[in-house]
Design an enzyme around this catalytic site. Sequence first.
Site, PDB file in Angstrom:
ATOM      1  CG  ASN A  18      30.668 -12.262 -16.986  1.00 22.28           C
ATOM      2  OD1 ASN A  18      31.523 -11.431 -17.307  1.00 22.28           O
ATOM      3  ND2 ASN A  18      29.979 -12.970 -17.870  1.00 22.28           N
ATOM      4  NE  ARG A  95      13.830 -16.274 -12.069  1.00 23.26           N
ATOM      5  CZ  ARG A  95      12.910 -17.099 -12.607  1.00 23.26           C
ATOM      6  NH1 ARG A  95      11.703 -16.645 -12.879  1.00 23.26           N
ATOM      7  NH2 ARG A  95      13.181 -18.361 -12.863  1.00 23.26           N
ATOM      8  CG  ASN A 111      22.455  -7.391 -17.175  1.00 29.81           C
ATOM      9  OD1 ASN A 111      22.785  -8.490 -16.709  1.00 29.81           O
ATOM     10  ND2 ASN A 111      21.910  -7.276 -18.375  1.00 29.81           N
ATOM     11  CG  HIS A 113      23.170  -7.897 -23.357  1.00 26.00           C
ATOM     12  ND1 HIS A 113      22.285  -8.944 -23.190  1.00 26.00           N
ATOM     13  CD2 HIS A 113      23.159  -7.602 -24.682  1.00 26.00           C
ATOM     14  CE1 HIS A 113      21.767  -9.249 -24.358  1.00 26.00           C
ATOM     15  NE2 HIS A 113      22.272  -8.457 -25.287  1.00 26.00           N
ATOM     16  CG  ASP A 149      19.314  -7.755 -22.338  1.00 24.04           C
ATOM     17  OD1 ASP A 149      19.764  -7.999 -21.205  1.00 24.04           O
ATOM     18  OD2 ASP A 149      18.925  -8.633 -23.119  1.00 24.04           O
ATOM     19  CB  ALA A 177      35.631  -8.693 -24.314  1.00 27.51           C
ATOM     20  CD  GLU A 178      30.066 -11.571 -21.566  1.00 27.60           C
ATOM     21  OE1 GLU A 178      29.488 -11.704 -20.481  1.00 27.60           O
ATOM     22  OE2 GLU A 178      29.752 -12.233 -22.576  1.00 27.60           O
TER      23      GLU A 178
HETATM   24  C1  GAR Z   1      27.244 -14.006 -20.145  1.00 23.98           C
HETATM   25  O1  GAR Z   1      27.686 -14.063 -21.466  1.00 23.98           O
HETATM   26  C2  GAR Z   1      26.369 -12.780 -19.927  1.00 23.98           C
HETATM   27  O2  GAR Z   1      26.790 -11.672 -20.655  1.00 23.98           O
HETATM   28  C3  GAR Z   1      25.037 -13.277 -20.408  1.00 23.98           C
HETATM   29  O3  GAR Z   1      24.940 -14.581 -19.906  1.00 23.98           O
HETATM   30  C4  GAR Z   1      26.253 -15.141 -19.847  1.00 23.98           C
HETATM   31  C5  GAR Z   1      26.475 -15.704 -18.469  1.00 23.98           C
HETATM   32  O4  GAR Z   1      27.701 -16.383 -18.399  1.00 23.98           O
HETATM   33  N1  GAR Z   1      23.969 -12.442 -19.951  1.00 23.98           N
HETATM   34  C6  GAR Z   1      22.887 -12.157 -20.688  1.00 23.98           C
HETATM   35  O5  GAR Z   1      22.671 -12.642 -21.765  1.00 23.98           O
HETATM   36  C7  GAR Z   1      21.941 -11.162 -20.047  1.00 23.98           C
HETATM   37  N2  GAR Z   1      20.997 -10.689 -20.992  1.00 23.98           N
HETATM   38  P1  GAR Z   1      28.395 -16.608 -17.011  1.00 23.98           P
HETATM   39  O6  GAR Z   1      27.339 -17.265 -16.107  1.00 23.98           O
HETATM   40  O7  GAR Z   1      29.532 -17.542 -17.303  1.00 23.98           O
HETATM   41  O8  GAR Z   1      28.838 -15.294 -16.478  1.00 23.98           O
END
Ligand code: GAR
Length: 235
Positions: A18, A95, A111, A113, A149, A177-178
């Site tokens: 992300n 964290r 953030n 999620h 969250d 999608a993220e």
């Molecule tokens: C992502 O899917 C993000 O949405 C999730 O961790 C992953 C990190 O991936 N975050 C959470 O679960 C927060 N509660 P990335 O390091 O490849 O972006």
Amino acid sequence: MTRQRKRVVVLISGRGSNMAALIEAAKEGAYPAEIVGVVTDNPGAEGLKIAEANGLPTETLARTDFPNRPAHEAALEETLRGFDAEIVALAGYMRLLSPAFVGRWAGKLLNIHPALLPCFTGLDTHRRALEAGVRVHGCTVHFVTAAMDDGPIVAQAAVPVLVGDDEASLSARVLKAEHRLYPMALALVCRDEASMTGNGTVFALPGTEHNPRILVSPAFSDAIQNVEDLARFTP
Ligand code: GAR
């Protein structure tokens, strides 16, 4: 009118995909944010290599290097000030931040999620979505509050849960999608088109211009977009 780009620091704990999506978006001159630094709590975070390959300054603040959470957060605060951060984007930063820290950055802390909040907070969201049998899943960008969250929603992207999906296929669809949603949501916040007010997000439409990005915001929560539709709204 030339707009000032907002100075954004990204916090990661791992892979950093992300973060990479935000870095790519910010390479576009018209994007309203510049990524000025990346901070991690994990010295082994793979995302650090991506940040460095993009010439970004990084800072590692391992929790174990500090006697307690207040000391760790004080160092984080100092680092953010050092970067002159205006917005902080948590991107897989695993964290919990203290209420005091979150309070100081209220409305400036985002953030992402991997679920359609308020469903499936916490970990293993894709496994739990499959177990629950939901037919629609997705991801959320929200302002951070003291609860995990939680916090006013800026934007959401919905993806279908397909017959035969497993955790890997579903998480890959959501992750795609993220990577579209986070740059879009960050842009909304950096353009002051989405701001946190009390317990909610207020959306401002610039002028009379129609802003289709709003369609994936909670203001139009009845218009849940299929992820393929999101392509049209990419900034
Ligand atoms: C992502 O899917 C993000 O949405 C999730 O961790 C992953 C990190 O991936 N975050 C959470 O679960 C927060 N509660 P990335 O390091 O490849 O972006």
